[in-house]
Design an enzyme around this catalytic site. Structure first.
Site, PDB file in Angstrom:
ATOM      1  N   GLU A  81       0.805  -1.222   0.000  1.00 50.46           N
ATOM      2  CA  GLU A  81       0.000   0.000   0.000  1.00 50.46           C
ATOM      3  C   GLU A  81       0.840   1.274   0.000  1.00 50.46           C
ATOM      4  OE1 GLU A  81      -2.458  -0.777   3.406  1.00 50.46           O
ATOM      5  OE2 GLU A  81      -4.020  -1.731   2.203  1.00 50.46           O
ATOM      6  N   GLU A 112       7.313 -22.120   6.863  1.00 53.87           N
ATOM      7  CA  GLU A 112       7.717 -21.284   7.988  1.00 53.87           C
ATOM      8  C   GLU A 112       8.699 -21.983   8.928  1.00 53.87           C
ATOM      9  OE1 GLU A 112       4.648 -21.493  11.565  1.00 53.87           O
ATOM     10  OE2 GLU A 112       3.655 -20.852   9.721  1.00 53.87           O
TER      11      GLU A 112
END
Length: 275
Positions: A81, A112
């Site tokens: 953004e 992960e």
């Protein structure tokens, strides 16, 4: 000190399937109201981190977010953004998620759990001492994040951690520990809820404050935003009207000519000074 995962503790509510829709919504909202108060307690740590980020970015440094699952997605979201909102190239704030872009929509098995992978991905970006690495992990135990922060600190790179359990292994690897403790989730262990909301709030605070201090906001306006749709062109034109007192159509034409509110205002004022 024994590490306790508060995020994994049993919900304060039970028999959820027997409740009405209204009861469930009310109880979720009641829990959500705790989040902002938990984040408020971490402002001193957020301030330290942002101060360090700004100083480094003024020297050409970058901000890296790194996480897995929901935490990783939130980091990628915040980074993505920055270009449209503040007109910064997408090379300044970078979000890395365990498993790569495919993990934004689908879980990537065991991604992960690789202790070295996060650092390898940072090395691919030629990370250096002007950069900052912020690890995001609700539980505070993600190996992908732990390894990245550990190596970054060894290379004298500023590190921060956003975790929702106190004294976590992830936080132990960071220079600055941001720990909004939001308590057990409404659905036990579902850290996409309160923990995710807390992380999103902290990320908003980090990136917004950083962009303001880097001069990407004027007054309270996004004067460097990208003009990617009619709504934003209209918003930008009105900013110029407010700032310069020009007719709307002239302001809009000026905006489209120069590509951003800031450039349009600077160009107009420069021309006026020559008269």
């Amino acid at each position: 000190m024994t590490f306790i995962k508060i995020t994994e503790q049993p919900s304060l509510y039970d028999n959820l399937e027997k409740k009405s829709v209204g009861e469930i919504l009310t109880e979720i909202n009641r829990e959500d109201q705790k989040v902002a108060l938990a984040v408020e307690k971490t402002i001193p740590e957020i301030e330290k981190l942002v101060t360090g980020i700004v100083a480094r970015m003024k020297r050409g440094g970058r901000l890296f977010y790194i996480g897995a699952g929901t935490s990783g997605r939130l980091g990628v979201l915040d980074a993505s953004e920055i270009p449209p909102t503040y007109g910064m190239p997408n090379t300044y704030v970078i979000g890395l998620i365990a498993g790569g872009d495919v993990a934004l929509r689908n879980p990537v098995e065991s991604a992960e759990d690789d202790l070295e992978k996060g650092w390898e991905e940072l090395l691919a970006h030629h990370i250096n001492e002007n950069d900052t690495v912020v690890g995001i992990a609700a539980s505070g135990t993600t190996p992908y994040v732990i390894g990245a922060l550990r190596h970054a600190r060894e290379h004298h790179i500023l590190t921060g951690a956003i975790c929702c359990n106190p004294d976590s292994p992830v936080a132990a690897e960071a220079d600055i520990k941001i720990e909004p403790i939001v308590g057990p989730e409404y659905v036990t262990g579902s850290t996409r809820m309160k923990a995710g909301t807390a992380q999103k709030l902290v990320l908003n605070m980090i990136s917004t404050t950083t962009m303001i201090k880097l001069g990407r906001v004027k007054g309270n306006k996004m004067v460097n935003m990208q003009l990617t749709n009619k709504k934003l062109v209209d918003r930008g034109a009105n900013m110029i009207v407010d700032e310069l007192g020009l007719p709307y159509e002239q302001a809009k034409n000026l905006l489209l000519l120069h590509g951003s509110v800031k450039k349009a205002i600077d160009a107009f004022l420069s021309e006026q000074a020559k008269l």
